[in-house]
Design a protein around this motif. Structure first.
Motif, mmCIF file in Angstrom:
data_model
loop_
_atom_site.group_PDB
_atom_site.id
_atom_site.type_symbol
_atom_site.label_atom_id
_atom_site.label_comp_id
_atom_site.label_asym_id
_atom_site.label_seq_id
_atom_site.Cartn_x
_atom_site.Cartn_y
_atom_site.Cartn_z
ATOM 1 N N GLY A 164 0.817 -1.193 0.000
ATOM 2 C CA GLY A 164 0.000 0.000 0.000
ATOM 3 C C GLY A 164 0.860 1.255 0.000
ATOM 4 N N PRO A 165 0.237 2.422 -0.082
ATOM 5 C CA PRO A 165 1.002 3.673 -0.138
ATOM 6 C C PRO A 165 1.802 3.953 1.130
ATOM 7 C CG PRO A 165 -1.356 4.111 0.045
ATOM 8 C CD PRO A 165 -1.216 2.651 -0.226
ATOM 9 N N ARG A 166 1.451 3.290 2.246
ATOM 10 C CA ARG A 166 2.183 3.505 3.499
ATOM 11 C C ARG A 166 2.942 2.247 3.937
ATOM 12 N NH1 ARG A 166 -1.977 7.277 7.110
ATOM 13 N NH2 ARG A 166 -2.031 9.020 5.620
ATOM 14 N N TYR A 167 3.276 1.408 2.982
ATOM 15 C CA TYR A 167 4.077 0.220 3.291
ATOM 16 C C TYR A 167 5.463 0.644 3.740
ATOM 17 C CZ TYR A 167 6.107 -4.429 2.866
ATOM 18 O OH TYR A 167 6.721 -5.614 3.132
ATOM 19 N N ASP A 168 5.952 0.024 4.810
ATOM 20 C CA ASP A 168 7.279 0.344 5.349
ATOM 21 C C ASP A 168 8.038 -0.961 5.554
ATOM 22 O OD1 ASP A 168 9.512 1.253 6.648
ATOM 23 O OD2 ASP A 168 8.435 2.362 8.202
ATOM 24 N N SER A 169 9.176 -1.104 4.892
ATOM 25 C CA SER A 169 9.982 -2.323 5.018
ATOM 26 C C SER A 169 10.793 -2.368 6.300
ATOM 27 C CB SER A 169 10.934 -2.442 3.820
ATOM 28 O OG SER A 169 10.222 -2.516 2.614
ATOM 29 N N ASN A 170 10.942 -1.243 6.978
ATOM 30 C CA ASN A 170 11.743 -1.203 8.203
ATOM 31 C C ASN A 170 10.937 -1.754 9.382
ATOM 32 O OD1 ASN A 170 13.955 0.094 6.929
ATOM 33 N ND2 ASN A 170 12.852 2.054 7.062
ATOM 34 N N PRO A 171 11.533 -2.656 10.161
ATOM 35 C CA PRO A 171 10.807 -3.245 11.295
ATOM 36 C C PRO A 171 10.779 -2.329 12.508
ATOM 37 C CG PRO A 171 13.001 -4.185 11.174
ATOM 38 C CD PRO A 171 12.880 -3.240 10.000
ATOM 39 N N THR A 172 10.195 -1.163 12.357
ATOM 40 C CA THR A 172 10.101 -0.224 13.467
ATOM 41 C C THR A 172 9.096 -0.735 14.496
ATOM 42 O OG1 THR A 172 8.344 1.033 12.402
ATOM 43 C CG2 THR A 172 10.616 1.675 11.882
ATOM 44 N N ARG A 173 9.084 -0.092 15.636
ATOM 45 C CA ARG A 173 8.133 -0.494 16.670
ATOM 46 C C ARG A 173 6.699 -0.321 16.179
ATOM 47 N NH1 ARG A 173 5.216 1.740 20.913
ATOM 48 N NH2 ARG A 173 5.003 0.358 22.750
ATOM 49 N N ALA A 174 6.429 0.759 15.459
ATOM 50 C CA ALA A 174 5.078 0.987 14.938
ATOM 51 C C ALA A 174 4.689 -0.110 13.948
ATOM 52 C CB ALA A 174 5.010 2.361 14.269
ATOM 53 N N VAL A 175 5.631 -0.523 13.107
ATOM 54 C CA VAL A 175 5.348 -1.594 12.147
ATOM 55 C C VAL A 175 5.070 -2.892 12.878
ATOM 56 C CG1 VAL A 175 6.401 -3.058 10.371
ATOM 57 C CG2 VAL A 175 6.583 -0.571 10.210
ATOM 58 N N ARG A 176 5.882 -3.207 13.889
ATOM 59 C CA ARG A 176 5.674 -4.452 14.639
ATOM 60 C C ARG A 176 4.314 -4.456 15.327
ATOM 61 N NH1 ARG A 176 11.018 -3.397 16.271
ATOM 62 N NH2 ARG A 176 10.303 -2.900 18.392
ATOM 63 N N LEU A 177 3.911 -3.331 15.881
ATOM 64 C CA LEU A 177 2.602 -3.252 16.538
ATOM 65 C C LEU A 177 1.479 -3.444 15.521
ATOM 66 C CD1 LEU A 177 3.175 -0.278 19.017
ATOM 67 C CD2 LEU A 177 2.855 -2.694 19.613
ATOM 68 N N LEU A 178 1.626 -2.825 14.365
ATOM 69 C CA LEU A 178 0.604 -2.947 13.328
ATOM 70 C C LEU A 178 0.505 -4.398 12.842
ATOM 71 C CD1 LEU A 178 -1.481 -1.621 11.468
ATOM 72 C CD2 LEU A 178 0.393 -1.132 9.877
ATOM 73 N N LEU A 179 1.641 -5.046 12.649
ATOM 74 C CA LEU A 179 1.625 -6.431 12.196
ATOM 75 C C LEU A 179 1.023 -7.365 13.245
ATOM 76 C CD1 LEU A 179 5.049 -6.702 10.357
ATOM 77 C CD2 LEU A 179 2.768 -6.473 9.368
ATOM 78 N N GLY A 180 1.223 -7.026 14.506
ATOM 79 C CA GLY A 180 0.584 -7.811 15.564
ATOM 80 C C GLY A 180 -0.932 -7.709 15.490
ATOM 81 N N LYS A 181 -1.437 -6.512 15.249
ATOM 82 C CA LYS A 181 -2.883 -6.331 15.096
ATOM 83 C C LYS A 181 -3.390 -7.061 13.847
ATOM 84 C CE LYS A 181 -2.940 -1.793 17.371
ATOM 85 N NZ LYS A 181 -3.199 -0.333 17.178
#
Length: 247
Positions: free
Chosen positions: A159-176
């Motif tokens: 998507g337009p806000r896809y982020d390949s970096n495993p930041t804390r925000a990305v990890r939280l989103l992937l958990g959800k």
């Protein structure tokens, strides 16, 4: 590759009890590396139906049967509608010589269709129910039609806000995202899923039950879709009964 759907693969297969000397061998639970082939219109595609295109289509179907009998092709089926994407091939993890098998397909050889392959990390069992049923029926009549079922086929693209970096925000989103996929699996809406290996635009595929509107509502409620990490593409897929494990 996308870690969220890899975890989902493990959620989609049931765990087995510890084996004892008298117990049967536990079922496989580890995800497998299939080759997913997306069939699309080729440069020589035309909408007209003629004796020539009928001949190509007959050869296309014959090659599908050939690949299935060899054990290379474990799933196949067309997409409904008249879009550029026409259908799906899924090849077994141990399938060899795919270039040769595909070259024998007249629809591909004439460039009426083209096939793009993706490594698909997905649960085991694809096509096994169908194969067991076919063997039990001991089919002797060539061309006997299969019982067909349809599913919602959802491709999750970047998507337009896809982020390949495993930041804390990305990890939280992937958990959800994982939690929500687990809910869909428990409800029976999500029946099969896997992620696409690599770093390309296509990140994963969901196979879902329900009408098109229900599938779209369910997927768009995914936190990762709402956050625009994933952009879903919706199709209606037809395949033989028993292709999807348990369905």
């Amino acid at each position: 590759f996308q870690p969220s759907l890899r975890v989902l693969c493990c959620l989609l297969v049931s765990s087995s009890a510890l084996a004892t000397p008298s117990a049967p061998v536990p079922a496989r639970t580890e995800p497998l590396r299939y080759q997913l082939g997306l069939l699309s219109r080729g440069p020589a595609w035309t909408p007209e139906q003629t004796p020539h295109t009928d001949s190509i289509q007959a050869g296309h179907r014959a090659n599908i049967d050939r690949m299935a009998k060899l054990g290379a092709l474990v799933a196949a089926g067309p997409f409904a509608g008249g879009g550029d994407l026409r259908g799906v091939f899924v090849f077994a993890p141990d399938a060899a010589g795919l270039d040769t098998l595909l070259a024998l397909d007249p629809a591909l050889a004439t460039q009426r269709l083209q096939c793009t392959l993706f490594p698909w990390i997905a649960p085991p069992g694809l096509g096994e129910d169908y194969q067991r049923r076919a063997e039990a029926l001991d089919r002797t009549v060539e061309g006997m039609p299969d019982s067909m079922v349809s599913f919602g086929w959802v491709m999750l693209r970047r998507g337009p806000r896809y982020d390949s970096n495993p930041t804390r925000a990305v990890r939280l989103l992937l958990g959800k995202h994982r939690d929500y996929m687990s809910q869909l699996r428990t409800s029976g809406q999500l029946v099969y899923a896997g992620d696409i290996e690599g770093t390309g635009e296509l990140r994963g595929v969901l196979v879902m039950q329900g009408d098109s509107a229900a599938v779209a509502r369910a997927v768009r409620a995914d936190p990762a879709v709402r956050a625009q990490r994933f952009a879903p593409e919706f199709l209606r897929w037809w395949t033989a009964w028993g292709t999807i494990p348990g369905h």
